[in-house]
Every structure is written in C-alpha cells, then in structure tokens.
Design a protein around this motif. Structure first.
Motif, PDB file in Angstrom:
ATOM      1  N   UNK A   1       0.811  -1.213   0.000  1.00 50.34           N
ATOM      2  CA  UNK A   1       0.000   0.000   0.000  1.00 50.34           C
ATOM      3  C   UNK A   1       0.851   1.273   0.000  1.00 50.34           C
ATOM      4  N   UNK A   2       1.935   1.277   0.744  1.00 49.64           N
ATOM      5  CA  UNK A   2       2.755   2.481   0.886  1.00 49.64           C
ATOM      6  C   UNK A   2       3.527   2.849  -0.373  1.00 49.64           C
ATOM      7  N   UNK A   3       3.553   1.972  -1.370  1.00 48.30           N
ATOM      8  CA  UNK A   3       4.217   2.261  -2.638  1.00 48.30           C
ATOM      9  C   UNK A   3       3.261   2.793  -3.699  1.00 48.30           C
ATOM     10  N   UNK A   4       2.018   3.064  -3.322  1.00 46.48           N
ATOM     11  CA  UNK A   4       0.990   3.407  -4.290  1.00 46.48           C
ATOM     12  C   UNK A   4       0.354   4.759  -4.002  1.00 46.48           C
ATOM     13  N   UNK A   5       0.194   5.536  -5.071  1.00 48.66           N
ATOM     14  CA  UNK A   5      -0.701   6.684  -5.050  1.00 48.66           C
ATOM     15  C   UNK A   5      -2.133   6.153  -5.044  1.00 48.66           C
TER      16      UNK A   5
ATOM     17  N   UNK B   1      -6.756  12.664  -5.587  1.00 46.15           N
ATOM     18  CA  UNK B   1      -5.548  11.854  -5.563  1.00 46.15           C
ATOM     19  C   UNK B   1      -4.732  12.211  -4.331  1.00 46.15           C
ATOM     20  N   UNK B   2      -4.039  11.220  -3.783  1.00 44.55           N
ATOM     21  CA  UNK B   2      -3.184  11.451  -2.628  1.00 44.55           C
ATOM     22  C   UNK B   2      -1.943  10.585  -2.748  1.00 44.55           C
ATOM     23  N   UNK B   3      -0.784  11.164  -2.456  1.00 43.97           N
ATOM     24  CA  UNK B   3       0.478  10.449  -2.563  1.00 43.97           C
ATOM     25  C   UNK B   3       0.676   9.516  -1.377  1.00 43.97           C
ATOM     26  N   UNK B   4       1.720   8.700  -1.466  1.00 46.77           N
ATOM     27  CA  UNK B   4       1.860   7.580  -0.543  1.00 46.77           C
ATOM     28  C   UNK B   4       2.064   8.004   0.906  1.00 46.77           C
ATOM     29  N   UNK B   5       2.733   9.136   1.118  1.00 41.32           N
ATOM     30  CA  UNK B   5       2.978   9.641   2.466  1.00 41.32           C
ATOM     31  C   UNK B   5       2.076  10.824   2.804  1.00 41.32           C
ATOM     32  N   UNK B   6       1.022  11.018   2.039  1.00 42.06           N
ATOM     33  CA  UNK B   6       0.069  12.115   2.223  1.00 42.06           C
ATOM     34  C   UNK B   6       0.727  13.484   2.096  1.00 42.06           C
TER      35      UNK B   6
ATOM     36  N   UNK C   1      -4.269   0.548   5.762  1.00 44.65           N
ATOM     37  CA  UNK C   1      -4.323   0.276   4.330  1.00 44.65           C
ATOM     38  C   UNK C   1      -5.646   0.765   3.734  1.00 44.65           C
ATOM     39  N   UNK C   2      -6.054   1.952   4.126  1.00 43.53           N
ATOM     40  CA  UNK C   2      -7.364   2.473   3.759  1.00 43.53           C
ATOM     41  C   UNK C   2      -7.261   3.905   3.268  1.00 43.53           C
ATOM     42  N   UNK C   3      -8.032   4.225   2.239  1.00 47.99           N
ATOM     43  CA  UNK C   3      -8.156   5.586   1.744  1.00 47.99           C
ATOM     44  C   UNK C   3      -9.612   6.013   1.889  1.00 47.99           C
ATOM     45  N   UNK C   4      -9.830   7.299   2.186  1.00 45.18           N
ATOM     46  CA  UNK C   4     -11.147   7.837   2.446  1.00 45.18           C
ATOM     47  C   UNK C   4     -11.445   8.993   1.502  1.00 45.18           C
ATOM     48  N   UNK C   5     -12.725   9.222   1.271  1.00 47.58           N
ATOM     49  CA  UNK C   5     -13.176  10.413   0.567  1.00 47.58           C
ATOM     50  C   UNK C   5     -14.352  10.993   1.339  1.00 47.58           C
ATOM     51  N   UNK C   6     -14.105  12.106   2.021  1.00 51.12           N
ATOM     52  CA  UNK C   6     -15.162  12.829   2.706  1.00 51.12           C
ATOM     53  C   UNK C   6     -15.812  13.774   1.713  1.00 51.12           C
ATOM     54  N   UNK C   7     -17.112  13.635   1.510  1.00 52.11           N
ATOM     55  CA  UNK C   7     -17.849  14.409   0.524  1.00 52.11           C
ATOM     56  C   UNK C   7     -18.897  15.241   1.243  1.00 52.11           C
TER      57      UNK C   7
ATOM     58  N   UNK D   1     -12.643  15.890   0.540  1.00 50.21           N
ATOM     59  CA  UNK D   1     -11.324  15.745   1.134  1.00 50.21           C
ATOM     60  C   UNK D   1     -10.891  14.288   1.048  1.00 50.21           C
ATOM     61  N   UNK D   2      -9.724  14.052   0.457  1.00 50.62           N
ATOM     62  CA  UNK D   2      -9.157  12.713   0.397  1.00 50.62           C
ATOM     63  C   UNK D   2      -8.122  12.570   1.517  1.00 50.62           C
ATOM     64  N   UNK D   3      -8.076  11.393   2.119  1.00 56.59           N
ATOM     65  CA  UNK D   3      -7.094  11.110   3.147  1.00 56.59           C
ATOM     66  C   UNK D   3      -6.764   9.626   3.108  1.00 56.59           C
ATOM     67  N   UNK D   4      -5.678   9.250   3.769  1.00 54.07           N
ATOM     68  CA  UNK D   4      -5.309   7.840   3.819  1.00 54.07           C
ATOM     69  C   UNK D   4      -4.701   7.504   5.161  1.00 54.07           C
ATOM     70  N   UNK D   5      -4.860   6.252   5.540  1.00 56.72           N
ATOM     71  CA  UNK D   5      -4.285   5.717   6.762  1.00 56.72           C
ATOM     72  C   UNK D   5      -3.464   4.507   6.342  1.00 56.72           C
TER      73      UNK D   5
END
Length: 119
Positions: A29-33, A50-55, A77-83, A69-73
């Motif tokens: 997961x950490x190697x992926x946009x 879009x969000x880069x691997x280290x935010x 191993x999860x990405x979020x989209x707050x709409x 707002x896009x975010x990731x944890x």
C-alpha cells in the motif's frame, strides 16, 4: 489476492454528506498513489481526487475542490473520501484506484460504490 473494496455510498439529499472508504489488501500500500474516480451514465470516467503515498500531496478536480477531502491511513491500508455539500451532479459510481508511484502502469481497481444525490 489483490483487493480494493469501497463502502459508504448511498442515497443522500443535496447539501448532505457521505464518507467513502476503500480498504485494501494484497499489495504494498505504501508504494501506491491512491485515487478516487467516478463515472456517471454516458460520461467518461473522471479523476476526482488523488493522494500520494505519504500524504505529502493531494489533488482535486475543480468540480469538487473545497467540498471533498481525500485522506489515507497507511496503517489501516485504507483511503477515504469525505464528501460534503453534495450536488446532484455528484451522482456517479465512485471507484477506488491504486497506482504504483514509480511503475505507473501498475494499477488496481475496486468494484465501485454508487452515490446518488437527489431530493
């Protein structure tokens, strides 16, 4: 093996909010946009956020900037989209996408989740 599973879609009134989640497994997961795309009937699939691997960087389509707002944890191993402030034109199937940050043709896709904004 590789899985991206979206959740959180549904029916919401204009002006309302939804939070989409994409949980992943089977790849580093950490190697992926991470990206969110959407596709409405009769329309081309478009990149929403879009969000880069280290935010360290985020990007948004003009149509959603200031509302989404896009975010990731990375630990989850999860990405979020707050709409927020949803509009009828946001109605679409929303897809989670993982793109390798170096080997850019290496892509994984989720199955999509339906978002419908209607009164």
């Amino acid at each position: 093996q590789v899985q991206l599973v979206e959740s959180g879609g549904g029916l919401v009134q204009p002006g309302g909010s939804l939070r989409l989640s994409c949980t992943t497994s089977g790849f580093p997961f950490n190697s992926y946009i991470m990206n969110w795309y959407r596709q409405a009937p009769g329309k081309e699939r478009e990149l929403v956020a879009s969000i880069t691997s280290a935010s360290s960087s985020t990007n948004y389509a003009d149509s959603v900037r200031g509302r989404f707002t896009i975010s990731r944890d990375n630990g989850k191993r999860t990405v979020y989209l707050q709409m927020n402030s949803l509009k009828p034109e946001d109605t679409a199937v929303y897809y989670c996408n993982a793109k390798h940050k170096v080997i850019r043709h290496r892509n994984y896709w989720g199955q999509g989740t339906q978002v419908t904004v209607s009164s």
